[in-house]
Motif scaffolding. Structure first.
Motif, PDB file in Angstrom:
ATOM      1  N   UNK A   8     -68.222 -25.416  44.690  1.00 21.18           N
ATOM      2  CA  UNK A   8     -68.256 -26.570  45.596  1.00 21.18           C
ATOM      3  C   UNK A   8     -69.033 -26.233  46.868  1.00 21.18           C
ATOM      4  N   UNK A   9     -69.929 -27.116  47.249  1.00 19.90           N
ATOM      5  CA  UNK A   9     -70.698 -26.936  48.479  1.00 19.90           C
ATOM      6  C   UNK A   9     -69.774 -27.218  49.667  1.00 19.90           C
ATOM      7  N   UNK A  10     -69.661 -26.231  50.553  1.00 20.25           N
ATOM      8  CA  UNK A  10     -68.793 -26.396  51.723  1.00 20.25           C
ATOM      9  C   UNK A  10     -69.572 -26.526  53.017  1.00 20.25           C
ATOM     10  N   UNK A  11     -70.838 -26.118  52.985  1.00 21.78           N
ATOM     11  CA  UNK A  11     -71.646 -26.180  54.208  1.00 21.78           C
ATOM     12  C   UNK A  11     -73.120 -26.192  53.833  1.00 21.78           C
ATOM     13  N   UNK A  12     -73.876 -27.078  54.447  1.00 24.85           N
ATOM     14  CA  UNK A  12     -75.329 -27.085  54.270  1.00 24.85           C
ATOM     15  C   UNK A  12     -75.963 -26.355  55.447  1.00 24.85           C
ATOM     16  N   UNK A  13     -76.901 -25.457  55.153  1.00 29.76           N
ATOM     17  CA  UNK A  13     -77.553 -24.648  56.174  1.00 29.76           C
ATOM     18  C   UNK A  13     -79.033 -25.005  56.241  1.00 29.76           C
ATOM     19  N   UNK A  15     -83.161 -24.276  56.000  1.00 29.95           N
ATOM     20  CA  UNK A  15     -84.046 -23.597  55.046  1.00 29.95           C
ATOM     21  C   UNK A  15     -83.546 -23.643  53.613  1.00 29.95           C
ATOM     22  N   UNK A  16     -83.038 -24.801  53.181  1.00 28.38           N
ATOM     23  CA  UNK A  16     -82.609 -24.992  51.783  1.00 28.38           C
ATOM     24  C   UNK A  16     -81.563 -23.973  51.359  1.00 28.38           C
ATOM     25  N   UNK A  17     -80.612 -23.742  52.227  1.00 25.89           N
ATOM     26  CA  UNK A  17     -79.508 -22.831  51.925  1.00 25.89           C
ATOM     27  C   UNK A  17     -78.185 -23.582  52.101  1.00 25.89           C
ATOM     28  N   UNK A  18     -77.141 -23.077  51.472  1.00 20.66           N
ATOM     29  CA  UNK A  18     -75.814 -23.682  51.589  1.00 20.66           C
ATOM     30  C   UNK A  18     -74.766 -22.602  51.364  1.00 20.66           C
ATOM     31  N   UNK A  19     -73.551 -22.920  51.736  1.00 19.09           N
ATOM     32  CA  UNK A  19     -72.410 -22.065  51.438  1.00 19.09           C
ATOM     33  C   UNK A  19     -71.592 -22.802  50.392  1.00 19.09           C
ATOM     34  N   UNK A  20     -71.242 -22.091  49.324  1.00 19.78           N
ATOM     35  CA  UNK A  20     -70.376 -22.659  48.293  1.00 19.78           C
ATOM     36  C   UNK A  20     -69.078 -21.858  48.250  1.00 19.78           C
ATOM     37  N   UNK A  21     -68.049 -22.480  47.711  1.00 22.33           N
ATOM     38  CA  UNK A  21     -66.754 -21.814  47.607  1.00 22.33           C
ATOM     39  C   UNK A  21     -66.168 -22.031  46.228  1.00 22.33           C
ATOM     40  N   UNK A  28     -73.296 -17.572  50.177  1.00 23.11           N
ATOM     41  CA  UNK A  28     -74.489 -18.266  50.646  1.00 23.11           C
ATOM     42  C   UNK A  28     -75.487 -18.299  49.495  1.00 23.11           C
ATOM     43  N   UNK A  29     -75.994 -19.504  49.194  1.00 19.74           N
ATOM     44  CA  UNK A  29     -76.917 -19.653  48.066  1.00 19.74           C
ATOM     45  C   UNK A  29     -78.135 -20.473  48.487  1.00 19.74           C
ATOM     46  N   UNK A  48     -77.425 -16.635  42.759  1.00 17.43           N
ATOM     47  CA  UNK A  48     -77.690 -17.042  44.131  1.00 17.43           C
ATOM     48  C   UNK A  48     -78.462 -18.332  44.299  1.00 17.43           C
ATOM     49  N   UNK A  49     -78.706 -19.050  43.196  1.00 15.79           N
ATOM     50  CA  UNK A  49     -79.424 -20.319  43.264  1.00 15.79           C
ATOM     51  C   UNK A  49     -78.585 -21.439  42.666  1.00 15.79           C
TER      52      UNK A  49
END
Length: 84
Positions: A8-13, A15-21, A28-29, A48-49
């Motif tokens: 599950x995506x928990x945070x959008x960062x 440069x096309x990165x996100x944190x999933x849990x 970080x992916x 990681x993608x």
């Protein structure tokens, strides 16, 4: 083993990165391969993608099958080790 696993995506960062849990593990992916991603979406993650979005039902069903097959804990351990 290195299987794709729903998370599950928990945070959008930036440069096309996100944190999933998943199961309390955060990672970080890259989300470069997925468009229109929002917090709360489920994605299939491999090395990681984020490969693509999956529905919450599909994520749950896949995680259940992985647990039944005895590979979920191994994958979670690998994710935890690479998230440090």
């Amino acid at each position: 083993m290195c299987l794709a696993i729903p998370a599950k995506v928990t945070e959008l960062l930036d440069d096309a990165m996100a944190v999933v849990a998943l199961e309390g593990i955060k990672k970080k992916i890259s989300t470069a391969l997925v468009e229109d991603l929002s917090v709360g979406d489920y994605v299939l993650v491999h090395v990681g993608y984020a490969l693509h979005k999956v529905s919450p039902e599909e994520a749950s069903r896949t995680l259940s099958l992985m647990a039944e097959a005895g590979v979920l804990q191994e994958e979670l351990q690998e994710i935890a080790e690479t998230s440090r």
